[in-house]
Write a protein that holds these residues in place. Sequence first.
Motif, PDB file in Angstrom:
ATOM      1  N   VAL A 225      -1.704   1.741   1.972  1.00 54.18           N
ATOM      2  CA  VAL A 225      -3.005   2.241   1.527  1.00 54.18           C
ATOM      3  C   VAL A 225      -2.919   3.665   0.994  1.00 54.18           C
ATOM      4  N   MET A 226      -2.053   4.472   1.582  1.00 52.77           N
ATOM      5  CA  MET A 226      -1.979   5.874   1.160  1.00 52.77           C
ATOM      6  C   MET A 226      -1.539   6.031  -0.288  1.00 52.77           C
ATOM      7  N   LEU A 227      -0.918   5.004  -0.868  1.00 52.28           N
ATOM      8  CA  LEU A 227      -0.561   5.086  -2.285  1.00 52.28           C
ATOM      9  C   LEU A 227      -1.797   5.112  -3.176  1.00 52.28           C
ATOM     10  N   ASP A 228      -2.928   4.656  -2.664  1.00 53.30           N
ATOM     11  CA  ASP A 228      -4.185   4.745  -3.419  1.00 53.30           C
ATOM     12  C   ASP A 228      -4.842   6.115  -3.266  1.00 53.30           C
ATOM     13  N   LEU A 229      -4.438   6.854  -2.249  1.00 57.12           N
ATOM     14  CA  LEU A 229      -5.200   8.043  -1.873  1.00 57.12           C
ATOM     15  C   LEU A 229      -4.450   9.359  -2.043  1.00 57.12           C
ATOM     16  N   ALA A 230      -3.135   9.316  -2.082  1.00 56.56           N
ATOM     17  CA  ALA A 230      -2.357  10.551  -2.131  1.00 56.56           C
ATOM     18  C   ALA A 230      -2.472  11.235  -3.483  1.00 56.56           C
ATOM     19  N   ASP A 231      -2.507  12.562  -3.470  1.00 58.86           N
ATOM     20  CA  ASP A 231      -2.490  13.327  -4.716  1.00 58.86           C
ATOM     21  C   ASP A 231      -1.085  13.378  -5.302  1.00 58.86           C
ATOM     22  N   ILE A 232      -0.101  13.508  -4.425  1.00 62.18           N
ATOM     23  CA  ILE A 232       1.300  13.562  -4.848  1.00 62.18           C
ATOM     24  C   ILE A 232       2.087  12.575  -3.992  1.00 62.18           C
ATOM     25  N   VAL A 233       2.905  11.757  -4.639  1.00 64.13           N
ATOM     26  CA  VAL A 233       3.799  10.843  -3.929  1.00 64.13           C
ATOM     27  C   VAL A 233       5.227  11.322  -4.152  1.00 64.13           C
ATOM     28  N   VAL A 234       5.964  11.479  -3.067  1.00 66.21           N
ATOM     29  CA  VAL A 234       7.341  11.972  -3.129  1.00 66.21           C
ATOM     30  C   VAL A 234       8.293  10.863  -2.705  1.00 66.21           C
TER      31      VAL A 234
ATOM     32  N   GLN B 192       5.597  -5.170   0.307  1.00 66.48           N
ATOM     33  CA  GLN B 192       5.346  -4.103   1.274  1.00 66.48           C
ATOM     34  C   GLN B 192       4.697  -2.903   0.596  1.00 66.48           C
ATOM     35  N   LEU B 193       5.134  -2.629  -0.616  1.00 63.11           N
ATOM     36  CA  LEU B 193       4.591  -1.495  -1.369  1.00 63.11           C
ATOM     37  C   LEU B 193       3.104  -1.677  -1.647  1.00 63.11           C
ATOM     38  N   GLN B 194       2.685  -2.901  -1.924  1.00 61.82           N
ATOM     39  CA  GLN B 194       1.286  -3.164  -2.215  1.00 61.82           C
ATOM     40  C   GLN B 194       0.388  -2.929  -1.008  1.00 61.82           C
ATOM     41  N   LYS B 195       0.973  -2.982   0.181  1.00 61.30           N
ATOM     42  CA  LYS B 195       0.186  -2.859   1.406  1.00 61.30           C
ATOM     43  C   LYS B 195      -0.046  -1.413   1.843  1.00 61.30           C
TER      44      LYS B 195
ATOM     45  N   GLY C 132     -12.974  10.019  -8.123  1.00 60.60           N
ATOM     46  CA  GLY C 132     -12.745  10.824  -9.316  1.00 60.60           C
ATOM     47  C   GLY C 132     -11.673  10.295 -10.230  1.00 60.60           C
ATOM     48  N   GLY C 133     -10.832   9.378  -9.740  1.00 56.92           N
ATOM     49  CA  GLY C 133      -9.815   8.798 -10.592  1.00 56.92           C
ATOM     50  C   GLY C 133      -8.832   9.802 -11.166  1.00 56.92           C
ATOM     51  N   ARG C 134      -8.478  10.860 -10.423  1.00 57.70           N
ATOM     52  CA  ARG C 134      -7.549  11.866 -10.923  1.00 57.70           C
ATOM     53  C   ARG C 134      -6.139  11.297 -11.019  1.00 57.70           C
TER      54      ARG C 134
ATOM     55  N   GLN D  80       4.895   1.943 -11.041  1.00 63.29           N
ATOM     56  CA  GLN D  80       4.066   0.807 -11.453  1.00 63.29           C
ATOM     57  C   GLN D  80       2.880   0.623 -10.511  1.00 63.29           C
ATOM     58  N   ARG D  81       3.128   0.851  -9.240  1.00 61.85           N
ATOM     59  CA  ARG D  81       2.041   0.747  -8.236  1.00 61.85           C
ATOM     60  C   ARG D  81       0.980   1.808  -8.490  1.00 61.85           C
ATOM     61  N   LEU D  82       1.391   3.018  -8.802  1.00 65.17           N
ATOM     62  CA  LEU D  82       0.438   4.107  -9.043  1.00 65.17           C
ATOM     63  C   LEU D  82      -0.312   3.914 -10.352  1.00 65.17           C
ATOM     64  N   GLU D  83       0.293   3.209 -11.296  1.00 63.13           N
ATOM     65  CA  GLU D  83      -0.363   2.965 -12.575  1.00 63.13           C
ATOM     66  C   GLU D  83      -1.689   2.239 -12.385  1.00 63.13           C
ATOM     67  N   GLN D  84      -1.783   1.461 -11.313  1.00 66.70           N
ATOM     68  CA  GLN D  84      -3.022   0.746 -11.026  1.00 66.70           C
ATOM     69  C   GLN D  84      -4.165   1.688 -10.668  1.00 66.70           C
ATOM     70  N   ASN D  85      -3.826   2.925 -10.303  1.00 63.58           N
ATOM     71  CA  ASN D  85      -4.835   3.900  -9.878  1.00 63.58           C
ATOM     72  C   ASN D  85      -5.228   4.879 -10.980  1.00 63.58           C
ATOM     73  N   ARG D  86      -4.686   4.712 -12.191  1.00 63.13           N
ATOM     74  CA  ARG D  86      -4.980   5.663 -13.256  1.00 63.13           C
ATOM     75  C   ARG D  86      -6.452   5.612 -13.653  1.00 63.13           C
TER      76      ARG D  86
END
Length: 398
Positions: free
Chosen positions: A326-335, A321-324, A368-370, A353-359
Amino acid sequence: MPSPTRILTAVPICDGHDSAINTINLEFIRHGIEVIYLGYHRSVGDIVRAAIQEDVRAIGISSYNGGHIEFFAAVVDLLRKKGAGDIKVFGGGGGTITHDDATAMRRKGVDEIFFAGTSLDDMVKFVHRRYGKPRAKRPRPKSDQELAHKLSEIEEAYGIRNRKRRTPNAQRRTQSLKIANRKSQIANPKVIGFTGPGGAGKTTLIDELVLRYLNQNPKGRIAILSHDPSVVGEGALLGDRATMINSQDDRVFMRSMATRGQAGGLSPATHDCLALLAQSNFDYVIIETVGTGQEAMPFQKNGIVDSTVLVMNPDYGSRLQLQKIVMLDLADIVVVNKSDLQRARTAHTEIEQRLEQNRPGRRSLRAGGRDQQLVDTVAKRHRDPGVDRLFELISSRQ
């Protein structure tokens, strides 16, 4: 189809009886009325401030604790003092309000009092008949009233646009009220978007951030644009104010909006309403979306926010479910809110671990890959260090 009638409902201070008003609210929204519910234990000042900012047609007060003659009269008097006498007051209190009381209250300017035994259908008909027609000439606006009126005009313009039959005058009115939202025009306030699934605690988290802002900036102002779901032609329960405590302040301007049939967590009029708020005298503008699902990307199409905060509950389900989301790819801050729950530590690890894919240096949808930030909070906890950190992150972003 004309825009829905908007009313505000509330229960007075020292009165915690909300069963009756909740039942009435549901009946109103089933009949196409948009109800901004302020909640119970609310003061005269809280009620009048909310009614003015929301630009409602009327205030409905449910009172079961006594003191109703004085309380209702105080609401009417403060509305008039604020130059908002066009906002009317009605209400009821079962058997606690006598017919003699009602007579005295009408003399003081209350529109109508409903007694025990009054049918819900009669209340709905009264609201539609008394408050469903276009407003008469309005008093000259003061302070936040002018801004509230303009927001209503923008929403009404979108209502006109969506009607099947549009006259040339209606088209011109829509065009004249549309405000282009360009970054060059939004030079002063920071615009922060909050999104996430329903029940994650977005509203409580925002309220805690507002408290920190008010304490740090004794003269600053902040605006909140909050959304709740509705469908075209039907009403909506706009209830975020009911859970706000710290935001009941004259330095906070809050406006509740219904989606009116639009998917994605925002209203058709959000873009232009945000532009108006961003061009007004606020240091921050916060947008809260409807509780969103896996597919929603409410802020990405038109760049209407400077930063996006995704608020999640630890109980989101499996890693799949976490992989699905989309906002985890786009959010500046995840709470990860409600991080005091049992599964919170596991959730933090999985999301990290999910966010590590976006580094930076890895494949990412984010321009921009921030670096993204991950914060654990317990918004309901007083002086929560996680909320402190989130506030610092938002404050430091340019």
